[in-house]
Design an enzyme around this catalytic site. Structure first.
Site, mmCIF file in Angstrom:
data_model
loop_
_atom_site.group_PDB
_atom_site.id
_atom_site.type_symbol
_atom_site.label_atom_id
_atom_site.label_comp_id
_atom_site.label_asym_id
_atom_site.label_seq_id
_atom_site.Cartn_x
_atom_site.Cartn_y
_atom_site.Cartn_z
ATOM 1 N N HIS A 125 0.786 -1.237 0.000
ATOM 2 C CA HIS A 125 0.000 0.000 0.000
ATOM 3 C C HIS A 125 0.818 1.287 0.000
ATOM 4 C CE1 HIS A 125 -0.280 0.394 4.693
ATOM 5 N NE2 HIS A 125 0.854 -0.141 4.333
ATOM 6 N N HIS A 126 2.147 1.177 -0.012
ATOM 7 C CA HIS A 126 2.969 2.397 -0.115
ATOM 8 C C HIS A 126 3.374 2.690 -1.556
ATOM 9 C CE1 HIS A 126 3.086 2.592 4.166
ATOM 10 N NE2 HIS A 126 3.804 1.498 4.305
ATOM 11 N N CYS A 127 3.070 1.791 -2.475
ATOM 12 C CA CYS A 127 3.477 1.985 -3.870
ATOM 13 C C CYS A 127 2.344 2.618 -4.667
ATOM 14 C CB CYS A 127 3.859 0.648 -4.505
ATOM 15 S SG CYS A 127 4.580 0.845 -6.151
#
Length: 321
Positions: A125-127
Site C-alpha cells: 500500500h505504499h506503492c
C-alpha cells in the site's frame, strides 16, 4: 485462497536484513494445511503479473527504474541489494513481488465471482503508479481495483479499508481524484510515511496514538467500518489486513493482541458479508515471526464462523493479460 510458493523471498540471507519476515506467506499456508482447512487442490495458484498487466497502472518510466538495483534497494530497504546484478534482483526480489501482485489481481476477480477471496500475500500500500517505497514495489491494490473497473461489468465503486499500522499513501495518491473509490485508513499517526498530501484522498481517517490497545482499537474499527459502508455501498471491498498492529511490532507502534487481530478481521468480514458486498483481503505488513500463525488463526476463525466457505475456493481462472 490465492498463493504461490514463488511469493517467498530467499537469497543468501539478504531477506533477513529487513525486519519483514519474507517467508511468512508460505508459513501461513503450512499452518492452514496442518489444520486441514486447505490442501493444494484448494489453493488458487497466483500467476506473475506481466509488464502489460503492470502498465495498467504503472508508468513505463517507473518500471524501467526498477532495472536499477539501487532503486530496488531503496524501495525494499535492504541496502546490500544495491550490489547485486539486476538480473538477480529481478529473479530473487521482484519476481516474488510481481507474483503476489498477480495474486491480488486474480483475487479481485475471484472475490466478485465467489463473494470473498484472500490473497495470502500482497497489500503493497505504499506503492503508487510512479513511486515505490516501504518494501512495496508494485501497486497491487490499485491494480486490482483498476482491473475490476475496466474488465468486470457491474463493478464501478470500490472501498479500501486499510487497517495496516501505516498510512496507505500509495493507493491514496493513485485514487486522489477518483470518486469511484472510497478510502478508510486507520493508522499510527506518528510513523512512516506521514504523507500529508496523500491524506487528502482519505474519506474516513482514523489516526491512532502510540500504544493503542484492543478495546479502543476494536471500537473504532467497528464504528468506522459500519460508518464507511453505510455512507457508500461499494461493489467490492479491498481489505488491507496488516498485522503490524500487533503488540511488540518494531515498526507499527501499536499494542493489539493476537486475539484483537482475529476479532478485527471478523468485524470487517461480518460487515461485508451481512451487506452482500464481495471482499478481497490482502495481508500487507507484519514484522514479527508470530504474525504468520495469527493470520492463519484468523482465516480459521473466519471459516469456523461461516464468513468464508472453503467450497468456494476450489477453482477459478482469471487471465491477467
Amino acid at each position: 485462497i490465492v498463493y504461490s510458493p514463488d511469493y517467498n523471498i530467499t537469497f543468501m540471507g539478504l531477506e533477513k536484513l529487513h525486519p519483514f519476515d519474507a517467508g511468512k506467506w508460505g508459513k501461513v499456508i503450512n499452518f492452514l494445511k496442518e489444520e486441514k482447512l486447505i490442501g493444494d487442490d484448494l489453493i488458487v495458484q497466483a500467476r506473475e503479473a506481466t509488464d502489460e498487466d503492470l502498465l495498467v497502472v504503472h508508468t513505463r518510466r517507473y518500471l524501467n527504474k526498477l532495472k536499477w538495483s539501487f532503486v530496488v534497494a531503496t524501495i525494499t530497504e535492504i541496502p546490500p541489494v544495491l550490489f547485486l546484478p539486476n538480473f538477480l534482483v529481478q529473479r530473487k526480489v521482484l519476481k516474488p513481488l510481481r507474483t503476489q501482485t498477480g495474486g491480488t489481481i486474480m483475487a479481485g476477480k475471484l472475490a466478485v465471482d465467489r463473494g470473498w477471496a484472500i490473497n495470502v500475500g500482497g497489500g503493497f500500500h505504499h506503492c503508487s503508479s510512479d513511486k515505490g517505497g516501504g518494501f512495496c514495489a508494485y501497486a497491487d491494490i490499485t491494480l486490482a481495483i483498476k482491473f475490476l473497473f475496466e474488465r468486470v461489468p457491474g463493478v464501478s465503486k470500490a472501498t479500501i479499508i486499510d487497517l495496516d499500522a501505516h498510512q496507505g499513501n500509495g493507493h491514496e495518491r493513485d485514487f486522489m481524484n477518483d470518486h469511484r473509490v472510497y478510502i478508510m485508513d486507520v493508522y499510527n499517526r506518528y510513523i512512516y510515511p506521514g504523507d500529508g498530501f496523500a491524506k487528502r484522498a482519505i474519506k474516513r481517517k482514523v489516526e491512532l496514538e502510540w500504544g493503542t490497545e484492543d478495546t479502543e482499537y476494536l471500537q473504532k474499527v467497528h464504528t468506522h467500518v459500519e460508518g464507511a459502508l453505510n455512507e457508500l455501498k461499494p461493489d467490492i471491498i479491498v481489505y488491507n489486513a496488516g498485522t503490524d498492529i500487533l503488540d511488540g511490532d518494531p515498526l507499527g507502534g501499536l499494542a493489539i493482541s493476537p486475539q484483537g487481530i482475529v476479532k478485527r478481521d471478523e468485524v470487517v468480514f461480518k460487515a461485508a458479508r451481512s451487506r452482500g458486498i464481495p471482499i478481497l483481503m490482502v495481508t500487507s505488513g507484519g514484522y514479527q515471526k508470530r504474525t504468520a500463525r495469527i493470520i492463519a488463526d484468523s482465516i480459521l476463525n473466519l471459516h469456523n464462523l461461516g464468513l468464508i466457505d472453503n467450497q468456494w475456493t476450489i477453482s477459478a481462472v482469471f487471465c491477467l493479460s
